[in-house]
Design an enzyme around this catalytic site. Structure first.
Site: not given
Ligand code: UD1
Length: 365
Positions: A206
């Protein structure tokens, strides 16, 4: 007197397994604590299921910030957290790990003169292209009390001018959770509907550096297909990765023979899968440590790691996204069983207890 001594913050999936033993240790000690969920992760599979399975107390408040760019997400968390901090007026704010929720709440607290406690301090990948590295460095600079998971973290903090008296080596709270929950891990056959006879690999992917760039993601998925032709690959896919594959027209590469796609798994399901895996392929920070604690070989699809003890003492090997290195390491594991490793110091299930003791002493001093 404020009813809350320590206001604890969680936001994203890797935070939940870290806060669970801390809330339990604070309740036992006691340290009067309350929990704020920023809502950075909000899907049932990415958030609620962890609260249920790990028996984390319901958050006192959920800021419901959701997904956005780094700037917007961090800013929204800060804006929503400030009034909560004002209302609670705790003696300290405790943050864990390195996600955007960590730095956002640490920054709000520090600016208001509320001491910040950072759990999992001092880890460094020395790669500022990683958003988490920026979060780590800044959070540590803002913190009054810093709890580390491995001894080398103190050297990193010293180099950045942080007074060693603030730093306490306590071990790894994520491994507290792992040890506590191993007896409850969901058996593989329950998750998969059967037990793969010749073993299997578990894959997670991811990181932006691996999934946000079409060429890198394509090469990685092709390499996974080559592995899956020889050993089944179980792939619980992060929503970010699924969205990227669809956006880049690579979705068909997720469906290759031998690859079993799953939705994001609960903690107990994942623990069951990883415990019995032949090997794990990952770019996650947490899984590098969990595989070391379980003695399962781990191929880390990154050029660097902020958790070097998993390389020097554990079962971890870095390959980056290079197909040749990944396949070579995969072969080594199949033929020789991979690195044996040993359990690092203080990864003994008692880190949260040590934290509660130190925090209680600090509050009383
Ligand atoms: C975040 C953390 C990362 C961690 C990861 C675990 C930061 C900078 N990064 O990255 O260190 O390893 O979490 O998962 O804080 N999304 C969903 N549902 C959710 C949450 C996210 O669909 O409940 C999708 C959305 O499209 C979103 C994308 O995942 O835009 C990224 O989510 P985000 O919280 O920005 O960062 P992660 O890649 O999950």
């Amino acid at each position: 007197m404020s009813t809350c001594e320590v206001l604890c913050v969680v936001g994203a999936r890797p935070n939940f397994m870290k806060i669970a033993p801390i809330m339990a240790a604070f309740a036992a000690y006691p340290v009067r604590a309350r929990l704020v969920h920023t809502g950075q992760h909000y899907d049932a599979a990415m958030s609620d299921s962890f609260f249920e399975q790990l028996e984390i107390p319901r958050p006192h408040v959920n800021l419901e910030v959701g997904s956005a760019s780094h700037a917007v997400q961090t800013a929204e968390i800060m804006r929503a957290f400030e009034p909560v901090l004002d209302a609670e007026s705790p003696r300290a704010v405790l943050v864990v790990g390195d996600v955007n929720s960590t730095i956002a709440c640490a920054l709000v607290a520090a600016k208001k003169g509320v001491p910040v406690i950072h759990v999992e301090a001092g880890l460094r990948s020395f790669d500022r292209r990683m958003p988490e590295e920026i979060n780590r460095v800044l959070t540590d600079q803002l913190s009054e009390l810093l709890f580390t998971t491995e001894r080398g973290a103190l050297d990193n903090l010293r180099r950045e001018g942080i007074a060693p008296e603030r730093v306490h080596f306590v071990g790894n709270v994520m491994i507290d959770t792992l040890r506590r929950n191993l007896p409850r891990a969901v058996p593989v056959e329950q998750t998969l509907g059967h037990r793969p006879q010749q073993g299997y690999a578990v894959l997670t992917l991811h990181r932006p550096s691996n999934v946000d760039e079409p060429d890198t993601l394509a090469v990685l998925l092709d390499t996974v297909a080559r592995i899956a032709a020889r050993l089944p690959v179980i792939f619980p896919i992060h929503p970010r990765t699924r969205a990227a594959a669809e956006r880049f027209g690579l979705a068909d590469r997720l469906e290759r023979p031998g690859i079993r796609l799953l939705p994001p798994q609960g903690y107990l399901e994942m623990l069951g899968l990883v415990r019995e895996a032949t090997l794990v392929l990952t770019d996650s920070g947490g899984l590098q440590e969990e595989t070391t604690a379980l003695g399962v070989p781990c191929i880390t699809l990154r050029e660097n790691t902020e958790r070097p003890i998993t390389l020097t003492e554990g079962t971890n090997t870095l390959t980056g996204p290079d197909p040749e290195k990944i396949l070579q390491c995969f072969d080594d594991i199949l033929t020789s069983g991979g690195k044996r490793g040993r359990i690092p110091e203080y990864w003994d299930g008692r880190a949260a207890e040590r934290i509660a003791t130190i925090v209680r002493g600090w509050l009383d001093s």
